[in-house]
Design an enzyme around this catalytic site. Structure first.
Site, PDB file in Angstrom:
ATOM      1  N   GLY A 105      33.210  35.434  45.201  1.00 46.00           N
ATOM      2  CA  GLY A 105      34.413  36.005  45.800  1.00 46.00           C
ATOM      3  C   GLY A 105      35.190  35.057  46.699  1.00 46.00           C
ATOM      4  O   GLY A 105      36.179  35.453  47.310  1.00 46.00           O
ATOM      5  N   HIS A 468      30.640  43.605  48.627  1.00 45.25           N
ATOM      6  CA  HIS A 468      30.611  42.358  49.388  1.00 45.25           C
ATOM      7  C   HIS A 468      29.601  42.413  50.528  1.00 45.25           C
ATOM      8  O   HIS A 468      28.771  41.523  50.699  1.00 45.25           O
ATOM      9  CB  HIS A 468      32.019  42.078  49.927  1.00 45.25           C
TER      10      HIS A 468
HETATM   11  P1  ADP Z   1      34.145  35.826  40.660  1.00 45.83           P
HETATM   12  O1  ADP Z   1      33.607  34.456  40.706  1.00 45.83           O
HETATM   13  O2  ADP Z   1      34.870  36.234  41.883  1.00 45.83           O
HETATM   14  O3  ADP Z   1      33.124  36.829  40.201  1.00 45.83           O
HETATM   15  P2  ADP Z   1      35.205  35.933  37.982  1.00 45.83           P
HETATM   16  O4  ADP Z   1      35.794  34.727  37.390  1.00 45.83           O
HETATM   17  O5  ADP Z   1      33.824  36.254  37.557  1.00 45.83           O
HETATM   18  O6  ADP Z   1      35.303  35.819  39.564  1.00 45.83           O
HETATM   19  O7  ADP Z   1      36.198  37.088  37.621  1.00 45.83           O
HETATM   20  C1  ADP Z   1      36.474  38.213  38.395  1.00 45.83           C
HETATM   21  C2  ADP Z   1      36.363  39.474  37.550  1.00 45.83           C
HETATM   22  O8  ADP Z   1      37.148  39.410  36.387  1.00 45.83           O
HETATM   23  C3  ADP Z   1      34.946  39.720  37.090  1.00 45.83           C
HETATM   24  O9  ADP Z   1      34.642  41.073  37.238  1.00 45.83           O
HETATM   25  C4  ADP Z   1      34.973  39.343  35.649  1.00 45.83           C
HETATM   26  O10 ADP Z   1      34.033  40.064  34.924  1.00 45.83           O
HETATM   27  C5  ADP Z   1      36.402  39.666  35.230  1.00 45.83           C
HETATM   28  N1  ADP Z   1      36.801  38.798  34.136  1.00 45.83           N
HETATM   29  C6  ADP Z   1      36.832  37.454  34.157  1.00 45.83           C
HETATM   30  N2  ADP Z   1      37.168  36.946  32.972  1.00 45.83           N
HETATM   31  C7  ADP Z   1      37.369  37.998  32.165  1.00 45.83           C
HETATM   32  C8  ADP Z   1      37.725  38.125  30.791  1.00 45.83           C
HETATM   33  N3  ADP Z   1      37.908  37.052  30.011  1.00 45.83           N
HETATM   34  N4  ADP Z   1      37.854  39.348  30.281  1.00 45.83           N
HETATM   35  C9  ADP Z   1      37.636  40.429  31.073  1.00 45.83           C
HETATM   36  N5  ADP Z   1      37.293  40.395  32.348  1.00 45.83           N
HETATM   37  C10 ADP Z   1      37.156  39.175  32.903  1.00 45.83           C
END
Ligand code: ADP
Ligand code: MG
Ligand code: MG
Length: 889
Positions: A105, A468
């Protein structure tokens, strides 16, 4: 030539999990999952070096990289059958951050990239769901404006709240396509009003904007704070993953969720997680809606009537369960997973080793050894030594009645009591004033991290086990109750309102039980933790694997008993001066110090002798069978003296002296620089009768204890602050003479050792000469750090923090050993000492003896033992084992 971009998807990947240095944890594990043939939306990862390039080149992106990205997107288009920016069948992308080690986050992500006024229509057509298309577009506009254009998300939330109220809706999911379209128009208007530029319609502009913003987010304040707290070098940078979107917000057969393959709080081998139907990404963590349990078992346990994933989407659930098992046995560790179900089809979006409580880490490690996934060495290596503090946390005494005023999720175990504060700033202020506080929030965000650090525990009224607050508290090892929906926070009046209207104000005392999820009024009696079960198993393996022994620094019988129960194998440092401060002893001590001549001193020492003797007898009895190192009187004498006129008058009366004369004696003992003054062995040389009394007390106690326990006692007498061999010779002469006398009187042979502390650079350098007289060395690293740096330990706090802030030094050398300087002296002394006396026992007894990094150093140098405060003994046992494993022993 640099390869900037690594692609994955369709059962193949250019990278692997081991490439986390380049691809970031997220990109590397997406590549790994793709290459295992798991369902991962295709994508590409830009290496983290590009992040430094971006910052070094005035926030620009290298052309070669851009070309590779566009090439990679062609691959994604081929794999998905869609086109980026295509007005009939548009490909949407997510742009995700991902550093080498996870920083949950802390950095930014943009979802649904590629939508504009045209492609949103197409998305509605191909999905047959216009509501979904507009919902995705408004999410994208809000995220993009926030992350890339720097417009605060609250502006959008205000609009949405207002429109929702106008339409008469409570939940976001209730808005229709037309309503979302209307909200979207308002969003675009507000961007243009606030920023003076329109929301970009060109997908290419959106793409490069988002990639740049993710690189920029590496240096946002919360990421910088997080790196600082977790010792992550800023040079690492973040990688960026660009990936085809999959949609959890495509109606009731779609969902998104997060899960742990084992329970991150208890370690139990059960799938554990939360999901939301018809939702996208961050909705689960954000606490906008309360998520549902993944398994039926968890749903029943939580008493929820909202169906589990297992119930509503049995096929996707079964597929997910299979993948969980596959990933656990592939990585041999508990996994933290993100997934999305799009119209019944499961997609994996993230895998990483799951953060867990210490208790869970212990259980998982022990279970995985039993399951044959890992061996004992690996199990021992996986436990973070400093996290053992968590297990040593008190718990609420179950025998007392609890005044429960609210409850929530048991998000991070342990119990704590403190004053209520409602903001992170108040928590920090209170900590600086030495007050213990509980941070109470509706929910926490990364901006609250410093307040959570300052608090004893955290209570939130919203959010789940993966919120969080819960994740961060578990990482920090502080108790947390999350989502206490039975309670309400009124920030305006600074009140916490609990069950039945019980109201607590800011500053009122509250107790949080992170193990049961209860919130209790007032302070509650606590119990010390039970150190059995998995903890005992890990410790048993650690004890088997380590080479160094672990002793304790203990001055009192209470310390010694506590240390033994934590597994101490002897006393490495008993500071005798602490025995002189209690009750009547201080008076006798003052009499001794203030006496005018040797005769007066001896009279007072005669009174101190039986007191010391009984202390040592008790210590030897408690520690029977184990070595006990006793240090002769060390501090400058003025530390014992009366200071105020009142105290002086009192002591003068007791000594039948005039207060004026006494004041003169006290003044005469004043030193300009007492740390470098008349202390340590210098006292024993000026006043040998003090050393004589202490030696007699030690040997007589050894005789007593040997008779009582029937086991021989081998006292180790340690002479402090030796710089010259002749100093040690002199004091040793006194000790040996007393030993002979006592043995003769008692008619009993006692073996004993006389050694010295190495706490002066001169002693370290002349160790081969000092070792001719010393039978052991113990490194007093507090003083050795002080004398090597020439920094007074008591005055260091005035400038060490500034030094750290300005990057002059990285760590406070009084907390973590300075390997290069102080460490070099230790190496020299160990090597030279052993040259003279090969079987010489070497130990460390400074504060560093309980610091994991310093313990690794001690293993390297080949010390025989470390000695630390009783509560750090388990930490030292585990660290010593890890150090031995690392050294390949
Ligand atoms: P963080 O490092 O804050 O977890 P993420 O890159 O994992 O950030 O992404 C934030 C949210 O978006 C997560 O819940 C993730 O599952 C979702 N997300 C990221 N990429 C995709 C995607 N290609 N399709 C659908 N949801 C996505
Ligand atoms: Mg994530
Ligand atoms: Mg010292």
């Amino acid at each position: 030539m640099v390869k900037w971009v690594y692609t994955f998807g369709g059962g193949k990947a250019e990278g692997r999990a081991v490439d986390a240095d380049r691809l970031g944890g997220k990109g590397a594990n997406l590549a790994e999952m793709a290459s295992l043939g798991l369902p991962v939306p295709p994508g590409l990862t830009i290496i983290s070096d590009a992040c430094s390039w971006y910052h070094d080149h005035g926030r620009a992106l290298p052309d070669q990289m851009k070309a590779e990205v566009l090439q990679g997107i062609k691959g994604i288009e081929a794999e998905t059958g869609r086109g980026f920016g295509d007005s009939r069948n548009p490909l949407l992308l997510s742009v995700r951050s991902g550093a080498r080690s996870s920083m949950p986050g802390m950095m930014d992500t943009v979802l649904n990239l590629g939508l504009n006024d045209e492609t949103v229509q197409a998305l509605g057509h191909i999905s047959g769901d216009a509501r979904f298309a507009w919902d995705s577009y408004r999410r994208f506009i809000q995220m993009y404006a926030d992350v890339v254009m720097g417009l605060d998300h609250e502006v959008f939330e205000e609009i949405l709240d207002h429109e929702k109220a106008r339409f008469g809706h409570e939940l976001d999911t209730e808005l229709t396509a037309v309503e979302w379209q209307h909200v979207t128009a308002l969003y675009k208007d507000v961007i243009e009003q606030e920023l003076g530029e329109p929301f970009p319609q060109d997908p290419d502009v959106q793409l490069w904007g988002a990639i740049g913003a993710v690189f920029a987010s590496w240096n946002n304040p919360r990421a910088v704070t997080y790196r600082h707290l977790h010792n992550i070098p800023s040079a690492w940078g973040t990688a960026v993953t660009v990936q085809a979107m999959v949609f959890g917000n495509l109606g009731s057969s779609s969902a998104t969720g997060v899960a742990f393959t084992r329970n991150p709080s208890t370690g139990a081998k059960e799938l554990y997680g939360e999901f939301l139907v018809n939702a996208q990404g961050e909705d689960v963590v954000a606490g906008i809606r309360t998520p549902q349990s993944i398994t039926e078992a968890a749903r029943i346990e939580s008493g929820s009537d909202r169906p589990s994933l297992e119930k509503v989407m049995p096929e996707a659930f079964a597929a997910f369960q299979t993948i969980c098992e596959r990933l656990e046995s592939h990585y041999c560790d508990m996994q933290d997973l993100e997934f999305t179900i799009e119209r019944g089809k499961l997609w994996m979006l993230q895998a990483r080793a799951g953060k867990r409580t210490t208790r869970a880490a212990m259980k998982i490690a022990v279970d995985m050894v039993a399951e044959g996934l890992i061996d004992e060495k690996e199990a021992v290596s996986r436990i973070e030594p400093s996290s053992l503090d968590q297990l040593l946390h008190p718990t609420i005494d179950p025998r007392v009645s609890r005044e429960v005023i609210g409850s929530g999720l048991p998000a991070s175990p342990g119990a704590a009591t403190g004053e209520i504060v409602f903001t992170a700033e108040e928590a920090v202020e209170a900590e600086e004033e030495g007050r213990k506080v509980i941070l109470v929030r509706v929910e926490t965000s990364p901006e609250d991290i410093h307040g959570m650090h300052a608090a004893e525990a955290v209570l939130t009224t919203r959010g789940g086990m993966t919120s969080h607050a819960a994740v961060v508290a578990r990482g920090m090892g502080i108790p947390c109750v999350a989502g206490a929906g039975t309670m309400r926070v009124d920030l305006r009046s600074e009140k916490l309102i609990g069950i039945g209207g019980v109201t607590l104000k800011k500053g009122d005392i509250v107790t949080i039980d992170g193990s049961s999820g209860q919130v209790l009024k007032g302070a509650v009696p606590m119990l010390q933790p039970e150190l059995s079960g998995d903890f005992a198993q890990i410790m048993e393996w650690a004890d088997k694997l380590r080479r160094m022994t672990v002793r304790t620094n203990a001055d009192t019988p209470t310390d010694a008993r506590a240390a033994r129960s934590f597994g101490a194998e002897g006393i490495g440092l008993c500071r005798t001066e602490h025995m002189f401060f209690e009750g009547v002893r201080i008076h006798v001590m003052r009499e001794m110090i203030l006496a005018e001549d040797e005769k007066g001193r001896r009279a007072a020492l005669d009174k101190l002798l039986p007191m010391q003797r009984s202390d040592f007898t008790e210590l030897f009895t408690i520690m029977h069978g184990l070595p006990v190192t006793i240090r002769l009187l060390d501090p400058p004498l003025h530390e014992f003296l009366p200071k105020s006129d009142e105290e002086i008058a009192e002591v003068a009366a007791a000594m039948a002296m005039s207060p004026k004369m006494l004041r003169q004696r006290v003044d005469a003992l004043h030193e300009f620089n007492p740390m470098l003054g008349h202390r340590g062995c210098r006292l024993a040389i000026s006043y040998p009768e003090i050393a004589e009394m202490q030696a007699r007390a030690i040997f007589e106690a050894a005789v007593n204890a040997a008779r009582q326990t029937g086991e021989p006692v081998v006292p180790e007498i340690m002479v402090p602050l030796v710089g010259l061999r002749s100093e040690l010779d002199y004091v040793k002469g006194v000790i040996d003479r007393v030993a002979t006398e006592v043995m003769k009187e008692a008619g009993l042979e006692i073996s004993y050792l006389v050694g010295t502390m190495i706490e002066l650079p001169r002693a370290a350098i002349r160790a081969h000469i000092i070792a001719e007289a010393a039978e052991f060395f113990s490194f007093g690293t507090n003083d050795l750090t002080q004398t090597t740096f020439g920094i007074s330990r008591d005055d260091a706090s005035a400038f060490i923090p500034t030094y750290q802030k300005k990057g002059i030094i990285e760590h406070d050398p009084f907390v973590s050993l300075d390997f290069d300087g102080v460490g070099e002296l230790i190496r020299i002394a160990a090597e030279r000492g052993r040259r003279t006396r090969p079987d010489m026992k070497l130990g460390i007894c400074g504060e560093h003896g309980g610091d994991p990094a310093s313990i690794h150093f001690c293993e390297d140098v080949g010390l025989d033992y470390v000695s630390c405060s009783p509560f750090r003994v388990p930490i030292a046992r585990l660290s010593a084992a890890q150090a031995a494993i690392k050294a390949g022993r």
